[in-house]
Design a protein around this motif. Structure first.
Motif, PDB file in Angstrom:
ATOM      1  N   UNK A  87       0.870  -1.185   0.000  1.00 30.81           N
ATOM      2  CA  UNK A  87       0.000   0.000   0.000  1.00 30.81           C
ATOM      3  C   UNK A  87       0.905   1.232   0.000  1.00 30.81           C
ATOM      4  N   UNK A  88       0.946   1.955  -1.116  1.00 36.04           N
ATOM      5  CA  UNK A  88       1.923   3.025  -1.334  1.00 36.04           C
ATOM      6  C   UNK A  88       1.176   4.349  -1.487  1.00 36.04           C
ATOM      7  N   UNK A  89       1.462   5.293  -0.578  1.00 41.75           N
ATOM      8  CA  UNK A  89       0.713   6.548  -0.551  1.00 41.75           C
ATOM      9  C   UNK A  89       1.646   7.718  -0.864  1.00 41.75           C
ATOM     10  N   UNK A  90       1.420   8.350  -2.017  1.00 39.72           N
ATOM     11  CA  UNK A  90       2.162   9.558  -2.413  1.00 39.72           C
ATOM     12  C   UNK A  90       3.670   9.372  -2.270  1.00 39.72           C
ATOM     13  N   UNK A  91       4.160   8.273  -2.784  1.00 38.18           N
ATOM     14  CA  UNK A  91       5.569   7.913  -2.644  1.00 38.18           C
ATOM     15  C   UNK A  91       6.028   7.270  -3.948  1.00 38.18           C
ATOM     16  N   UNK A  92       6.811   8.001  -4.716  1.00 37.89           N
ATOM     17  CA  UNK A  92       7.332   7.462  -5.973  1.00 37.89           C
ATOM     18  C   UNK A  92       8.625   6.698  -5.686  1.00 37.89           C
ATOM     19  N   UNK A  93       8.463   5.483  -5.193  1.00 37.53           N
ATOM     20  CA  UNK A  93       9.606   4.701  -4.717  1.00 37.53           C
ATOM     21  C   UNK A  93      10.614   4.452  -5.835  1.00 37.53           C
ATOM     22  N   UNK A  94      10.141   4.312  -7.058  1.00 42.00           N
ATOM     23  CA  UNK A  94      11.053   4.029  -8.175  1.00 42.00           C
ATOM     24  C   UNK A  94      12.085   5.142  -8.358  1.00 42.00           C
ATOM     25  N   UNK A  95      11.769   6.358  -7.903  1.00 42.81           N
ATOM     26  CA  UNK A  95      12.696   7.487  -8.058  1.00 42.81           C
ATOM     27  C   UNK A  95      13.434   7.840  -6.772  1.00 42.81           C
ATOM     28  N   UNK A  96      12.788   7.617  -5.622  1.00 40.19           N
ATOM     29  CA  UNK A  96      13.362   8.126  -4.368  1.00 40.19           C
ATOM     30  C   UNK A  96      14.042   7.064  -3.511  1.00 40.19           C
ATOM     31  N   UNK A  97      13.634   5.811  -3.626  1.00 40.23           N
ATOM     32  CA  UNK A  97      14.259   4.716  -2.874  1.00 40.23           C
ATOM     33  C   UNK A  97      14.512   3.565  -3.856  1.00 40.23           C
ATOM     34  N   UNK A  98      15.524   3.713  -4.675  1.00 39.39           N
ATOM     35  CA  UNK A  98      15.703   2.784  -5.795  1.00 39.39           C
ATOM     36  C   UNK A  98      16.042   1.365  -5.336  1.00 39.39           C
ATOM     37  N   UNK A  99      16.795   1.222  -4.261  1.00 41.52           N
ATOM     38  CA  UNK A  99      17.109  -0.126  -3.775  1.00 41.52           C
ATOM     39  C   UNK A  99      15.872  -0.802  -3.196  1.00 41.52           C
ATOM     40  N   UNK A 100      15.068  -0.022  -2.478  1.00 39.98           N
ATOM     41  CA  UNK A 100      13.811  -0.551  -1.950  1.00 39.98           C
ATOM     42  C   UNK A 100      12.887  -0.966  -3.095  1.00 39.98           C
ATOM     43  N   UNK A 101      12.858  -0.165  -4.149  1.00 42.39           N
ATOM     44  CA  UNK A 101      12.038  -0.473  -5.322  1.00 42.39           C
ATOM     45  C   UNK A 101      12.513  -1.756  -5.989  1.00 42.39           C
ATOM     46  N   UNK A 102      13.816  -1.978  -6.006  1.00 45.17           N
ATOM     47  CA  UNK A 102      14.348  -3.224  -6.576  1.00 45.17           C
ATOM     48  C   UNK A 102      13.810  -4.438  -5.824  1.00 45.17           C
ATOM     49  N   UNK A 103      13.736  -4.342  -4.507  1.00 46.48           N
ATOM     50  CA  UNK A 103      13.183  -5.441  -3.714  1.00 46.48           C
ATOM     51  C   UNK A 103      11.715  -5.686  -4.074  1.00 46.48           C
ATOM     52  N   UNK A 227       6.855   4.840   7.522  1.00 48.25           N
ATOM     53  CA  UNK A 227       6.681   6.284   7.387  1.00 48.25           C
ATOM     54  C   UNK A 227       8.041   6.816   6.914  1.00 48.25           C
ATOM     55  N   UNK A 228       8.262   6.760   5.608  1.00 50.47           N
ATOM     56  CA  UNK A 228       9.537   7.166   5.028  1.00 50.47           C
ATOM     57  C   UNK A 228       9.661   8.692   5.146  1.00 50.47           C
ATOM     58  N   UNK A 229      10.912   9.182   5.146  1.00 54.36           N
ATOM     59  CA  UNK A 229      11.045  10.630   5.252  1.00 54.36           C
ATOM     60  C   UNK A 229      12.365  11.137   4.700  1.00 54.36           C
ATOM     61  N   UNK A 230      12.263  12.012   3.736  1.00 54.32           N
ATOM     62  CA  UNK A 230      13.351  12.816   3.224  1.00 54.32           C
ATOM     63  C   UNK A 230      14.461  11.987   2.594  1.00 54.32           C
ATOM     64  N   UNK A 231      15.514  12.671   2.183  1.00 55.43           N
ATOM     65  CA  UNK A 231      16.646  11.993   1.569  1.00 55.43           C
ATOM     66  C   UNK A 231      17.431  11.272   2.665  1.00 55.43           C
ATOM     67  N   UNK A 232      18.203  10.237   2.316  1.00 55.65           N
ATOM     68  CA  UNK A 232      18.840   9.419   3.330  1.00 55.65           C
ATOM     69  C   UNK A 232      19.708  10.196   4.332  1.00 55.65           C
ATOM     70  N   UNK A 233      20.427  11.219   3.888  1.00 54.62           N
ATOM     71  CA  UNK A 233      21.302  11.940   4.826  1.00 54.62           C
ATOM     72  C   UNK A 233      20.569  13.020   5.592  1.00 54.62           C
ATOM     73  N   UNK A 234      19.296  13.249   5.293  1.00 54.12           N
ATOM     74  CA  UNK A 234      18.586  14.345   5.954  1.00 54.12           C
ATOM     75  C   UNK A 234      18.491  14.130   7.463  1.00 54.12           C
ATOM     76  N   UNK A 235      18.462  12.862   7.889  1.00 49.57           N
ATOM     77  CA  UNK A 235      18.382  12.604   9.324  1.00 49.57           C
ATOM     78  C   UNK A 235      19.609  13.173  10.041  1.00 49.57           C
ATOM     79  N   UNK A 236      20.728  13.266   9.331  1.00 52.19           N
ATOM     80  CA  UNK A 236      21.911  13.818   9.952  1.00 52.19           C
ATOM     81  C   UNK A 236      21.759  15.314  10.271  1.00 52.19           C
ATOM     82  N   UNK A 237      20.788  15.912   9.609  1.00 49.61           N
ATOM     83  CA  UNK A 237      20.521  17.337   9.808  1.00 49.61           C
ATOM     84  C   UNK A 237      20.243  17.635  11.272  1.00 49.61           C
TER      85      UNK A 237
END
Length: 237
Positions: A87-103, A227-237
């Motif tokens: 169940x994918x809500x407003x999340x273009x996984x193919x562009x933003x989480x490419x490894x997850x999309x591969x799975x 609940x995915x969020x932001x680019x991978x390094x954003x958490x370092x912010x």
């Protein structure tokens, strides 16, 4: 750079170090976040450093705290191997989480593929893989109630025909999606910026949590919530 130094020193004299504010991007690399922190925190001893992560990571974290009491994810990437429904809500996984999309593609091309529901106003590459694709009008993502009893009363008026009038989604698609969500023994839900970067971001994120909770699809293999969020390094912010 000389101008920045000059203006910074002027502000320091008039307003102390805390007169300077930093608002940062989630698109920086880890090393750049580190340098920025060294300038702002170690160099200027500045209290006022914030980042665009507040627009997304904070909404995701707040929804998790509200629903579960802590902001950790309720699921594992290994759940993709076992789930009956993505169940994918407003999340273009193919562009933003490419490894997850591969799975996910591995499952979709495998012998027992899960059903896929995608909610997104955009027909993304992710949406093109959906079993059922729902494209609501902007701003019609949520009819808010508080408490399960109020929900039971309210939802009686929300038959597929009425929801089609509100959202623009054909009633037949709503019925198909409801059947897919309502029947499988496992479901993996995930969301991204289309949910978080809105004025009521935490509330619709909580509604995603609620769908899994109402069906009891939590804490078992193949079930969970990203609940995915932001680019991978954003958490370092």
């Amino acid at each position: 750079m000389s101008l920045i130094v000059e203006k910074t020193k002027d502000v320091q004299k008039r307003l102390t170090n805390h007169g300077v504010a930093f608002y940062t991007s989630g698109r920086l690399f880890l090393e750049e976040h580190y340098v920025l922190a060294m300038v702002g925190k170690a160099g200027l001893n500045d209290l006022h450093m914030d980042g665009n992560t507040r627009l997304c990571a904070m909404s995701a974290a707040a929804s998790m705290r509200e629903s579960f009491g802590s902001d950790g994810q309720r699921g594992s990437y290994t759940d993709i191997k076992y789930t009956d429904c993505l169940f994918i809500i407003c999340h273009n996984i193919s562009a933003t989480q490419t490894f997850l999309w591969s799975r996910m593609l591995d499952r979709l091309e495998g012998p027992d593929p899960p059903k896929v529901i995608v909610i997104d106003p955009r027909l993304s590459n992710t949406a093109k893989k959906a079993t059922v694709y729902l494209a609501p009008k902007i701003g019609t993502n949520m009819a808010n109630v508080i408490g399960v009893e109020e929900l039971r009363k309210k939802v009686k008026t929300y038959n597929p025909t009425y929801v089609e009038e509100v959202t623009g989604i054909p009633a037949s698609k709503i019925e198909n999606a409801a059947e897919i969500i309502g029947k499988p023994p496992s479901m993996l839900s995930n969301a991204l910026q289309g949910v978080y970067q809105s004025k009521q971001a935490t509330a619709p994120a909580c509604q995603i949590n609620n769908l899994n909770l109402l069906r009891g699809l939590i804490g078992r293999p193949g079930t969970g919530i990203y609940q995915m969020n932001s680019q991978p390094t954003a958490q370092n912010n």
